[in-house]
Design an enzyme around this catalytic site. Structure first.
Site, short mmCIF file in Angstrom:
data_model
loop_
_atom_site.label_atom_id
_atom_site.label_comp_id
_atom_site.label_asym_id
_atom_site.label_seq_id
_atom_site.Cartn_x
_atom_site.Cartn_y
_atom_site.Cartn_z
N SER A 1 -16.83 28.91 -37.37
CA SER A 1 -16.95 30.21 -36.72
C SER A 1 -15.61 30.91 -36.48
O SER A 1 -15.59 32.04 -35.99
CB SER A 1 -17.69 30.08 -35.39
OG SER A 1 -16.98 29.22 -34.51
N LYS A 2 -14.50 30.26 -36.81
CA LYS A 2 -13.20 30.89 -36.62
C LYS A 2 -13.03 32.06 -37.61
O LYS A 2 -13.75 32.18 -38.60
CB LYS A 2 -12.07 29.88 -36.84
CG LYS A 2 -12.13 28.66 -35.93
CD LYS A 2 -12.03 29.01 -34.46
CE LYS A 2 -11.92 27.74 -33.63
NZ LYS A 2 -11.97 28.02 -32.18
N ASN A 3 -12.03 32.89 -37.34
CA ASN A 3 -11.78 34.03 -38.24
C ASN A 3 -11.50 33.57 -39.66
O ASN A 3 -11.83 34.27 -40.62
CB ASN A 3 -10.60 34.85 -37.72
CG ASN A 3 -10.92 35.57 -36.42
OD1 ASN A 3 -11.81 35.17 -35.67
ND2 ASN A 3 -10.20 36.64 -36.14
N TYR B 220 -12.56 25.63 -37.83
CA TYR B 220 -13.98 25.44 -37.53
C TYR B 220 -14.76 26.61 -38.13
O TYR B 220 -14.24 27.73 -38.21
CB TYR B 220 -14.16 25.36 -36.02
CG TYR B 220 -15.54 25.01 -35.55
CD1 TYR B 220 -16.00 23.70 -35.62
CD2 TYR B 220 -16.39 25.98 -35.04
CE1 TYR B 220 -17.27 23.36 -35.20
CE2 TYR B 220 -17.66 25.66 -34.61
CZ TYR B 220 -18.11 24.34 -34.70
OH TYR B 220 -19.38 24.02 -34.29
#
Length: 363
Positions: free
Chosen positions: A185-187, A183
């Site tokens: 916004s994940k790292n 997704y």
């Protein structure tokens, strides 16, 4: 000063030319789902994690559900999950026809309590889904011992933990299968939804790939029923570029988390614990504080964006109210007190100093 909770545009600007070129190449080739660029990302990510296989799919929730299906978990089975997680961890168990059974979490690291797992095992238990929560690895040595002693499968939920390690070993490599979300916004985030499953097991890898592609071994050759859950080529192109920078970004997150810990020491808050044998990748930097909601409002008034990632433990949610949330006191207490502060690789020390100054003023 305004400090956003997350700032994805600045990351894009740093690697804009590479991202734009990678996406333009996909568009020029005209192969938008699957294909060579997806295969290359799968190979690169498998190598990064340290496994034989990565099977891409539509999103992290699909990854979990496909993993359970590949393990043939279904009606009449029970799967133990942490009482504190995003709902996907539990709802996928229900979706395949099994029953989620909650175990409480450890107070100092937010991950599932191995001792409570043992208390929840029955003759129907088939698997455990440990979540590497907020980017901190679960206690995998103890969890794998429990699984071996009780003949249980392990599906690691690594949605928030790209690059995290436990005793020097990457998350996703301890269990039968590991699942990831990409997704935005994940790292390691795509420009839309995307997910992946990792494993060293040849048979499970084949099953996962079949399930995610309508059960097809090749076009119109269906070996089983499946579903449509495939990564599109544009997302793979973005992820392949970003993967090259993940270690650099992880180091930056860790450094900024340590700075918060140093600057906030002594305040009436509980700070994340940094254990030597863990590599916490700080997808989230969460503090625990009394009067959390009031603090959030006051920080917003002073330009600091924060988030409450899990305002309720899973047993407190409407779909799971057949459980008594008071049976999971650590998770329930954490849900009432946790506040996530801004952290991302590009956040500046000046921005962090403003966050710290506002917290010192308010606490």
């Amino acid at each position: 000063m305004h400090v956003p909770f997350v700032e994805l545009k600045s990351q894009y600007q740093l690697i804009k030319s590479e991202i734009d070129e990678a996406m333009a190449n996909v568009i020029a080739e005209g192969h938008y789902v699957g294909g060579a660029v997806v295969s290359r990302f799968e190979s690169d990510f498998a190598k990064y994690v340290g496994v034989n296989y990565c099977i891409s799919c539509g999103n992290g929730t699909d990854a979990l559900e496909i993993a359970l299906q590949a393990l043939e978990i279904g009606s009449g089975d029970e799967v133990i999950v942490p009482a504190m997680s995003w709902i996907s961890t539990a709802e996928v168990v229900s979706t395949v026809g099994a029953k989620p059974i909650f175990a409480d979490i450890l107070p100092d690291c937010y991950t599932i309590d191995p001792t409570d797992i043992v208390q929840k095992i029955t003759a129907k238990t088939k698997a455990i889904i440990p979540v590497h929560f907020y980017g901190r690895p679960a206690q995998m040595d103890e969890i794998t011992d429990v699984a071996k002693n009780h003949n249980l499968k392990i599906v690691e939920d690594c949605a928030q933990a790209h690059g995290a390690k436990y005793n020097g070993k990457s998350v996703g490599t301890f269990g039968d299968l590991g699942t990831f979300s990409f997704y935005p916004s994940k790292n390691l985030g795509a420009f839309g939804d995307a997910g992946g499953i990792v494993t060293n097991d040849d048979s499970l890898a084949k099953s996962c790939r079949l399930i995610g592609n309508h059960g097809q071994e090749q076009k119109h050759h269906h070996l089983r029923e499946g579903r449509n859950s495939r990564m599109d080529a544009l997302q793979a192109a973005v992820l392949q570029v970003k993967l090259k920078y993940l270690e650099e970004w992880t180091a930056a997150r860790t450094s900024k988390a340590k700075y918060y810990n140093e600057q906030l020491a002594g305040l009436p808050v509980e700070l994340p614990v940094l254990a030597e044998h863990h590599r916490h990748v700080f997808h989230v930097y969460a503090i625990q504080v009394n009067d959390r909601d009031q603090l959030k409002r006051k920080l917003a008034e002073r330009g600091v964006d924060t988030q409450i990632h899990n305002p309720l433990s899973l047993p407190e949610l409407l779909p799971y109210q057949q459980f008594d949330a008071n049976d999971f006191p650590v998770a329930k207490a954490m849900a009432a007190k946790t506040l996530s502060l801004p952290i991302y690789p590009e956040i500046t020390q000046k921005q962090q100093d403003h966050v710290v100054a506002m917290l010192k003023e308010l606490l």
